[in-house]
Design an enzyme around this catalytic site. Structure first.
Site, mmCIF file in Angstrom:
data_model
loop_
_atom_site.group_PDB
_atom_site.id
_atom_site.type_symbol
_atom_site.label_atom_id
_atom_site.label_comp_id
_atom_site.label_asym_id
_atom_site.label_seq_id
_atom_site.Cartn_x
_atom_site.Cartn_y
_atom_site.Cartn_z
ATOM 1 N N ARG A 39 0.984 -1.196 0.013
ATOM 2 C CA ARG A 39 -0.070 -0.107 -0.110
ATOM 3 C C ARG A 39 0.903 1.401 0.068
ATOM 4 N NH1 ARG A 39 -4.989 -1.328 4.187
ATOM 5 N NH2 ARG A 39 -6.551 -2.130 2.489
ATOM 6 N N LYS A 176 -17.926 -15.088 6.236
ATOM 7 C CA LYS A 176 -19.551 -14.676 6.427
ATOM 8 C C LYS A 176 -20.250 -14.570 5.037
ATOM 9 C CE LYS A 176 -19.308 -13.131 11.032
ATOM 10 N NZ LYS A 176 -19.526 -11.864 12.094
ATOM 11 N N GLY A 330 -7.199 -7.538 0.857
ATOM 12 C CA GLY A 330 -7.189 -8.251 2.109
ATOM 13 C C GLY A 330 -6.418 -9.461 1.924
ATOM 14 N N GLY A 353 -12.648 -4.287 1.665
ATOM 15 C CA GLY A 353 -14.092 -3.826 1.558
ATOM 16 C C GLY A 353 -14.295 -2.546 0.652
HETATM 17 C C1 3PG Z 1 -8.704 -1.589 5.116
HETATM 18 O O1 3PG Z 1 -7.620 -1.912 5.441
HETATM 19 O O2 3PG Z 1 -9.519 -2.238 4.881
HETATM 20 C C2 3PG Z 1 -8.890 -0.043 4.841
HETATM 21 O O3 3PG Z 1 -7.751 0.679 5.277
HETATM 22 C C3 3PG Z 1 -10.111 0.578 5.596
HETATM 23 O O4 3PG Z 1 -9.844 0.397 6.914
HETATM 24 P P1 3PG Z 1 -11.180 0.121 7.969
HETATM 25 O O5 3PG Z 1 -11.769 -1.151 7.703
HETATM 26 O O6 3PG Z 1 -10.554 0.038 9.381
HETATM 27 O O7 3PG Z 1 -12.005 1.233 7.741
#
Ligand code: 3PG
Ligand code: MG
Length: 377
Positions: A39, A176, A330, A353
């Site tokens: 990142r 989930k 992720g 997300g």
């Molecule tokens: C992540 O790693 O999903 C983003 O940096 C957003 O982080 P957050 O889910 O804590 O808002």
């Protein structure tokens, strides 16, 4: 401008200007050391573009989920040190979430952020699904633009969603169904088939009438899964499962517990923790035929070597696929990296997300904010 979202060029001449750049430097840190700096590296094209044109650049980001107050565990120091090596001269503010005004989108906190700045750039794709102060606030007053990373992520993911190359195979895993229901429904509209693995597959298997033992199960989603299965969409589910017996502990092979292969049914007390080898092979066949693959979520608990095989096989199939391949952020990005396959994937998203919300909604709060910045009028 792309989709009404201004680009760096739309800021005009930035020489001598002070530019605030929101990045997503929420990187994994273990014992004070960054374990994956993707990142940070991903933000470099934007940071360098601005510096090369004579701007004074201040970067800002959140890190982890501190509770609105300073917490040394979430200090930006490790990120600042790495950034100083990669982009000397870029200043980095302290963790935005040390102030409750960030997640609360408090106008007073926005005012603090934009004070003394001439322009704003959002390059924080991974955080652009959050309506937080640093994402949606600065474009209310400052000339603003999407950075190169944000632009590329949106182009690739929206392209995959809106103009897929076919056959388009979507692979979803993770624990989930409830977290991913929106994206499952959106993907079923556009994908030619959906592969389901990971913890969420047991709620689908239960909906088909199978015994899931002690596996992860969302009882309140069983009806939803049944409806999805009955919708006529092509959904590939596991035909065999790797399970851990009573007494076993996830992530701790030394605790004992037997590991055994099952078909679609698990006895009481057994926990399904990975797709089995037959399923991994069958999924690989589907992936091999795809012209476009989107993968989000591991097939099993790959951090535990006993349950990594399914995720590894699927990751290899994605890497081998001749079609256009996207891994959405992720855990699946971490898996691809762990297996040394990341550079054989066409697009590894920096957002988890955020990529799911973009696929589901076709837009993000961070993009909407940029569209209404003063320089777009
Ligand atoms: C992540 O790693 O999903 C983003 O940096 C957003 O982080 P957050 O889910 O804590 O808002
Ligand atoms: Mg390819």
């Amino acid at each position: 401008m792309i989709n009404g979202v201004p680009q760096l060029e739309d800021l005009g001449d930035v020489a001598g200007q002070r530019v605030l750049v929101r990045c997503d430097f929420n990187v994994p840190i273990r014992d004070g050391a960054i374990t994956d700096d993707l990142r940070i590296r991903a933000a470099l094209p934007t940071l360098r573009w601005l510096q090369e044109r004579g701007a004074t650049v201040t970067a800002c980001s959140h890190l982890g989920r501190p509770k609105g107050a300073p917490d040394p565990q979430y200090s930006m120091d490790p990120v600042r040190a790495r950034l100083a090596e990669l982009a000397p001269g870029v200043e980095l503010l302290e963790n935005l979430r040390f102030d409750a005004g960030e997640t609360g989108n408090d106008p007073a906190f926005v005012a603090k952020l934009v004070a003394g700045q001439d322009a704003y750039v959002n390059d924080a794709f991974g955080a652009s699904h959050r309506s937080h102060a640093s994402i949606v606030g600065p474009p209310l007053t400052l000339p603003s633009a999407a950075g190169r990373l944000l632009e590329k992520e949106v182009e690739v993911l929206l392209g995959a969603r809106n103009e897929p190359r076919r056959p388009f195979v979507a692979i979803l895993g993770g624990s989930k169904v409830s977290d991913k229901l929106g994206v499952i429904e959106a993907l079923l509209q556009v994908a030619d088939s959906l592969i389901v693995g990971g913890g969420m597959c047991f709620t689908f298997l239960k909906a088909q009438g199978h015994q899931v033992g002690s596996s992860l199960l969302e009882e309140d989603q069983v009806d939803t899964c049944r409806r999805l299965l009955d919708s006529g969409a092509t959904i590939h589910l596991p035909s065999d499962i790797t399970g851990l017996g009573p007494g076993g502990k996830i992530g701790d092979p030394s605790a004992g517990g037997e590991v055994r292969q099952f078909g679609r049914n698990l006895p009481d007390g057994w926990m399904g923790l990975d797709i089995g080898p037959g399923t991994a092979a069958a999924f690989s066949d589907v992936i091999a035929e795809a012209r476009q693959v989107l993968w989000n979520g591991p097939m099993g608990v790959f951090e535990d070597p006993r349950f990594a095989a399914g995720t590894r096989t699927v990751a290899e199939a994605v890497a081998d696929c001749r079609g256009f391949t996207i891994v959405g952020g992720g855990d699946s990005a971490a898996a691809a990296a762990q297996f040394g396959l990341a550079d054989r994937i066409d697009h590894v998203s920096t957002g988890g997300g955020a990529s799911l919300e973009l696929l589901e909604q076709g837009d993000l709060p961070g993009l909407a904010a940029l569209r209404s910045a003063p320089n777009t009028k």
